[in-house]
Design a protein around this motif. Structure first.
Motif, PDB file in Angstrom:
ATOM      1  N   HIS A  32      -3.783  -0.747   0.989  1.00 57.87           N
ATOM      2  CA  HIS A  32      -4.101  -0.846  -0.438  1.00 57.87           C
ATOM      3  C   HIS A  32      -4.594   0.496  -0.970  1.00 57.87           C
ATOM      4  O   HIS A  32      -4.189   0.937  -2.045  1.00 57.87           O
ATOM      5  N   VAL A  33      -5.462   1.133  -0.204  1.00 57.26           N
ATOM      6  CA  VAL A  33      -6.015   2.427  -0.599  1.00 57.26           C
ATOM      7  C   VAL A  33      -4.897   3.466  -0.671  1.00 57.26           C
ATOM      8  O   VAL A  33      -4.814   4.249  -1.618  1.00 57.26           O
ATOM      9  N   CYS A  37      -3.883   5.672  -3.943  1.00 58.20           N
ATOM     10  CA  CYS A  37      -3.916   7.140  -3.912  1.00 58.20           C
ATOM     11  C   CYS A  37      -2.542   7.726  -4.255  1.00 58.20           C
ATOM     12  O   CYS A  37      -2.448   8.731  -4.960  1.00 58.20           O
ATOM     13  N   ALA A  38      -1.489   7.086  -3.774  1.00 57.32           N
ATOM     14  CA  ALA A  38      -0.133   7.565  -4.046  1.00 57.32           C
ATOM     15  C   ALA A  38       0.234   7.432  -5.529  1.00 57.32           C
ATOM     16  O   ALA A  38       1.062   8.196  -6.031  1.00 57.32           O
ATOM     17  N   ARG A  39      -0.372   6.466  -6.218  1.00 58.60           N
ATOM     18  CA  ARG A  39      -0.123   6.356  -7.658  1.00 58.60           C
ATOM     19  C   ARG A  39      -0.809   7.475  -8.427  1.00 58.60           C
ATOM     20  O   ARG A  39      -0.371   7.844  -9.506  1.00 58.60           O
ATOM     21  N   ALA A  47      -1.900  12.265  -0.953  1.00 63.59           N
ATOM     22  CA  ALA A  47      -2.353  10.876  -1.035  1.00 63.59           C
ATOM     23  C   ALA A  47      -2.924  10.417   0.306  1.00 63.59           C
ATOM     24  O   ALA A  47      -3.932   9.705   0.347  1.00 63.59           O
ATOM     25  N   GLU A  48      -2.297  10.830   1.397  1.00 62.45           N
ATOM     26  CA  GLU A  48      -2.814  10.485   2.726  1.00 62.45           C
ATOM     27  C   GLU A  48      -4.189  11.100   2.949  1.00 62.45           C
ATOM     28  O   GLU A  48      -5.088  10.455   3.503  1.00 62.45           O
ATOM     29  N   GLU A  49      -4.371  12.352   2.500  1.00 65.49           N
ATOM     30  CA  GLU A  49      -5.678  13.004   2.628  1.00 65.49           C
ATOM     31  C   GLU A  49      -6.732  12.243   1.823  1.00 65.49           C
ATOM     32  O   GLU A  49      -7.837  11.983   2.310  1.00 65.49           O
ATOM     33  N   ALA A  50      -6.379  11.868   0.597  1.00 69.08           N
ATOM     34  CA  ALA A  50      -7.311  11.110  -0.251  1.00 69.08           C
ATOM     35  C   ALA A  50      -7.609   9.746   0.360  1.00 69.08           C
ATOM     36  O   ALA A  50      -8.740   9.257   0.298  1.00 69.08           O
TER      37      ALA A  50
END
Length: 187
Positions: A32-33, A37-39, A47-50
């Motif tokens: 979900h996270v 993040c990808a949006r 996004a993976e880092e976030a």
């Protein structure tokens, strides 16, 4: 971020110090996270880092989750804040890298992708809003990024409903003006 009641229960248990519940919670919320993040961020790697930063923030701060609102609401806020922090960090690193006259690793998304460029322009506008008017930025993030309804925004911020609506309206006007000036549009 629609999470089921089991996840809400795990969050409450984790907040009370149950390490097993925390581990299970992190596994359940990761997809979900990552989607959230990808949006927000245009590159999957960012996004993976976030996402990792968000999961770490949840693990470190779960004891602060008091259960007054749903865990999913709290998670939305943490995720949006981590994604915006990741963006600011990436922007700072890019500025430092370009000042060293090193070639950039990635092309400027504003020149490559309309969608990615628009997202970055929006993040820049949000950053300017947060710098100038943090109360407005917080309300806008809760409403438009976390997708809370107006009553939930008011509750999260501890302000009257009318004040929440006003802040969101003012924040949208600020962002529209910032985006309009970016694209040479007068509003």
């Amino acid at each position: 971020m629609a999470l089921d009641d089991t996840t809400e229960d795990l969050a409450r248990d984790a907040a009370r110090g149950d390490h097993r519940a925390l581990g299970e919670l992190l596994k359940q919320i990761e997809p979900h996270v990552m989607r959230h993040c990808a949006r927000i961020l245009p590159y999957r790697q960012d996004a993976e880092e976030a996402c990792q930063d968000t999961l770490l923030a949840v693990a470190r701060n779960i004891s602060r989750f008091e259960g007054r609102s749903r865990f999913s609401t709290w998670l939305h806020i943490v995720t949006a804040n981590c994604a915006r922090t990741t963006y600011r960090s990436l922007k700072r690193r890019a500025a430092e890298q370009s000042s060293d006259d090193l070639p950039t690793q990635r092309p400027d998304p504003r020149r490559v992708s309309v969608i990615a460029g628009s997202r970055l322009d929006l993040l820049d506008a949000m950053e300017a809003l947060e710098t100038d008017k943090p109360d407005l930025a917080q309300a806008l993030v809760l409403r438009d990024i976390c997708q809370l309804d107006y009553a939930e925004v008011a509750e999260q911020l501890g302000i009257p409903l009318g004040t929440a609506k006003s802040r969101i309206h003012q924040a949208r006007k600020f962002v529209q003006a910032a985006l309009g000036s970016e694209y040479g549009i007068s509003l």
